[in-house]
Design a protein around this motif. Sequence first.
Motif, PDB file in Angstrom:
ATOM      1  N   TYR A   4       0.820  -1.218   0.000  1.00  0.00           N
ATOM      2  CA  TYR A   4       0.000   0.000   0.000  1.00  0.00           C
ATOM      3  C   TYR A   4       0.853   1.267   0.000  1.00  0.00           C
ATOM      4  O   TYR A   4       0.502   2.254  -0.643  1.00  0.00           O
ATOM      5  N   LEU A   5       1.974   1.234   0.704  1.00  0.00           N
ATOM      6  CA  LEU A   5       2.863   2.402   0.717  1.00  0.00           C
ATOM      7  C   LEU A   5       3.421   2.676  -0.670  1.00  0.00           C
ATOM      8  O   LEU A   5       3.480   3.823  -1.100  1.00  0.00           O
ATOM      9  N   ASP A   6       3.843   1.614  -1.365  1.00  0.00           N
ATOM     10  CA  ASP A   6       4.359   1.786  -2.727  1.00  0.00           C
ATOM     11  C   ASP A   6       3.301   2.406  -3.630  1.00  0.00           C
ATOM     12  O   ASP A   6       3.596   3.297  -4.426  1.00  0.00           O
ATOM     13  N   LYS A   7       2.054   1.940  -3.494  1.00  0.00           N
ATOM     14  CA  LYS A   7       0.950   2.506  -4.292  1.00  0.00           C
ATOM     15  C   LYS A   7       0.750   3.977  -3.956  1.00  0.00           C
ATOM     16  O   LYS A   7       0.550   4.810  -4.842  1.00  0.00           O
ATOM     17  N   SER A   8       0.804   4.304  -2.668  1.00  0.00           N
ATOM     18  CA  SER A   8       0.600   5.679  -2.210  1.00  0.00           C
ATOM     19  C   SER A   8       1.689   6.603  -2.761  1.00  0.00           C
ATOM     20  O   SER A   8       1.401   7.657  -3.329  1.00  0.00           O
ATOM     21  N   ILE A   9       2.941   6.182  -2.608  1.00  0.00           N
ATOM     22  CA  ILE A   9       4.072   7.008  -3.030  1.00  0.00           C
ATOM     23  C   ILE A   9       4.125   7.147  -4.551  1.00  0.00           C
ATOM     24  O   ILE A   9       4.518   8.191  -5.068  1.00  0.00           O
ATOM     25  N   ALA A  10       3.685   6.117  -5.264  1.00  0.00           N
ATOM     26  CA  ALA A  10       3.662   6.181  -6.736  1.00  0.00           C
ATOM     27  C   ALA A  10       2.726   7.288  -7.218  1.00  0.00           C
ATOM     28  O   ALA A  10       2.968   7.909  -8.254  1.00  0.00           O
ATOM     29  N   ILE A  11       1.671   7.555  -6.456  1.00  0.00           N
ATOM     30  CA  ILE A  11       0.713   8.613  -6.809  1.00  0.00           C
ATOM     31  C   ILE A  11       1.272   9.975  -6.412  1.00  0.00           C
ATOM     32  O   ILE A  11       1.275  10.914  -7.204  1.00  0.00           O
ATOM     33  N   GLU A  12       1.758  10.075  -5.188  1.00  0.00           N
ATOM     34  CA  GLU A  12       2.268  11.358  -4.687  1.00  0.00           C
ATOM     35  C   GLU A  12       3.063  11.109  -3.414  1.00  0.00           C
ATOM     36  O   GLU A  12       2.618  10.401  -2.516  1.00  0.00           O
ATOM     37  N   LYS A  13       4.255  11.712  -3.353  1.00  0.00           N
ATOM     38  CA  LYS A  13       5.038  11.664  -2.114  1.00  0.00           C
ATOM     39  C   LYS A  13       4.479  12.706  -1.152  1.00  0.00           C
ATOM     40  O   LYS A  13       4.356  13.874  -1.509  1.00  0.00           O
TER      41      LYS A  13
END
Length: 94
Positions: A34-43
């Motif tokens: 989930y973190l990878d998905k989140s960061i891929a959208i926006e840091k």
Amino acid sequence: SDAAVAKGENLSGVYAKAADYFIDEEDTETAKVYLDKSIAIEKTHYNVYLSAHLMKDEDLKEALKLAGEAMELATEAEKQGWVDYIKRKSEEWE
């Protein structure tokens, strides 16, 4: 939640909250997905801090670098409470 994902609103935040939940449940593998998905959208200060938190036991130096980045993002977002929180938490890791 599934409803929030279906709506597609603030997906980065939705995924970061999901990651936070799985961190609390001590399911780090799912949290990382989930973190990878989140960061891929926006840091954001939130997801970068969570990444640092997850990494602190395997690579403290990298975790502290990420915590610093999270503090910069929190400063840019004018979230002083988060800046203080991240600073306090990351100092506990050392």
